[in-house]
Design an enzyme around this catalytic site. Sequence first.
Site, short mmCIF file in Angstrom:
data_model
loop_
_atom_site.label_atom_id
_atom_site.label_comp_id
_atom_site.label_asym_id
_atom_site.label_seq_id
_atom_site.Cartn_x
_atom_site.Cartn_y
_atom_site.Cartn_z
N ASP A 7 0.86 -1.19 0.00
CA ASP A 7 0.00 0.00 0.00
C ASP A 7 0.89 1.23 0.00
O ASP A 7 1.99 1.22 0.57
CB ASP A 7 -0.93 0.03 1.22
CG ASP A 7 -2.02 1.09 1.05
OD1 ASP A 7 -3.03 0.80 0.39
OD2 ASP A 7 -1.84 2.21 1.57
N GLU A 9 0.82 5.80 0.06
CA GLU A 9 0.13 7.08 0.13
C GLU A 9 0.84 8.01 -0.83
O GLU A 9 2.06 7.92 -1.03
CB GLU A 9 0.15 7.64 1.56
CG GLU A 9 -0.47 6.73 2.61
CD GLU A 9 -1.93 6.37 2.32
OE1 GLU A 9 -2.64 7.18 1.70
OE2 GLU A 9 -2.35 5.27 2.72
N HIS A 145 -5.84 4.92 6.14
CA HIS A 145 -5.25 5.84 5.18
C HIS A 145 -3.77 6.12 5.46
O HIS A 145 -3.24 7.15 5.04
CB HIS A 145 -6.02 7.18 5.11
CG HIS A 145 -7.43 7.01 4.63
ND1 HIS A 145 -7.74 6.44 3.40
CD2 HIS A 145 -8.62 7.32 5.22
CE1 HIS A 145 -9.06 6.42 3.25
NE2 HIS A 145 -9.61 6.95 4.34
N ASP A 150 -3.20 0.20 6.17
CA ASP A 150 -3.99 -0.35 5.07
C ASP A 150 -3.38 -1.63 4.51
O ASP A 150 -4.10 -2.57 4.14
CB ASP A 150 -4.12 0.69 3.96
CG ASP A 150 -5.08 1.82 4.33
OD1 ASP A 150 -5.71 1.73 5.41
OD2 ASP A 150 -5.20 2.78 3.55
#
Length: 454
Positions: A7, A9, A145, A150
């Site tokens: 994952d 961001e 998030h 995540d």
Amino acid sequence: MLYAITDIETTGGYASANGITEIAVYIFDGKEIIEKFETLVNPHQPIPHFIEVLTGITNEMVENAPSFAQIAPHLADLLSDKVFVAHNVNFDYSFINHQLLEAGFQLNTKKLCTVRYSRKIFPKLASYSLGNLCRHFEIPIQNRHRAAGDARATVELFKLLKEKDINNHLYTMVGKQSKEQFLPPFLNKEDIEQLPLTPGVYYFHDAKDKIVYVGKAIQLKKRVLSHFSNNKPTRQKQEFLRNIQRISFQQCGTELMASVLETIEIKRLWPKYNRAIKGFEASYGLYVFEDGNGYIRIAVDRKHKHLKAVQSFYNRYEAVNELKRLANEFSLCYKLCFIDRSADVDCSSETCKGACSKKEKATTYNKRVLKAVEQLRKELPSFAIKEPSYFNKQDSCILMEDGKFYGMGYLPTDFDFTQKDDLRNQLQSYPEYDFVRNMIHKYAVEQPDKVVWL
């Protein structure tokens, strides 16, 4: 088989203009996590405020974090020979692959999307977002998030999916011949499998079933799959992949019919992701009208949406030259045709008989104008393009009538194509566009053996 459950961001929604701010990779052997990698990343660009609010990652937090180039060697080695797993995998993969390429590394791994996997194992859920899936299956998420939170939740979701996968969908989805890893997350594989290998037009629908893209193909299945064979990091491509949820199609007898139908459907629907067909549209036309003194006049003007031109042209130069030809051949007045715009009373045409100064009566002059218009219409050809249809045992037919596109359809192989009135009754009529007309005329010139003159 090892899985790199990942994952990230980011500073925005597409990789070509945005950066990664955090990444987490959990190496999972199917039973437990055997290795993990987590770090903030300095994107070397400001983090938008709304993303700071969503993720909690601020510019100050990443200021002293490593750049992606610094972690690239370790990340490339970590992901090598693993199945790259993520929730909406094309998004994460596009960012990491783009950044690795810029750092001089090539990412070449199988992909698995847990959105698609979830839809196969639990096909009737209301939502397949990571948050909603975790709430539904009571999977805890810490630090929502954030990459590590995540990714860890995705590991637990993946465990659950593997447990419930009694039909071994996982093996099929990551197999060498599988197209699953390239498909958008919400597109059913069955939509691809139903596509034939024949010419036709295909439609991409969004979540509201609105058509957002129309395309044409020589082989429908092959062309549709080509949309998903790359994962470009551009904004348009990533948004495109996220929004496609259904495919429909119409088979066509020939490639030309598919090209004609594609143009008509784009004009009818104006889909979001189609670039408008411009540039090939005729911009000028010859228009006929009667002035206040009773003289019928032919004029060149820009195309009008609600007025029918006698003939259309792609530029003003072509239109004026054609009007001059008619004026000289039928002794029409340059002034009344707006060819001569000088302040002189009499026009510059050697063949003008005085209509501009009212020496010639309108009734006499108008007869020649009408003959000129009739001659122009006669010069516009009527013909049919006849070809065997790819998908049925009939002949395909495209009808051009007086230089304009009338319609198309399919007829028995023994049908008499020379009877224009009978043809009209058997074909479906369509709107007439300059681009379509030009396309058909060009094809008729290139393929004269397929033309039946009427």
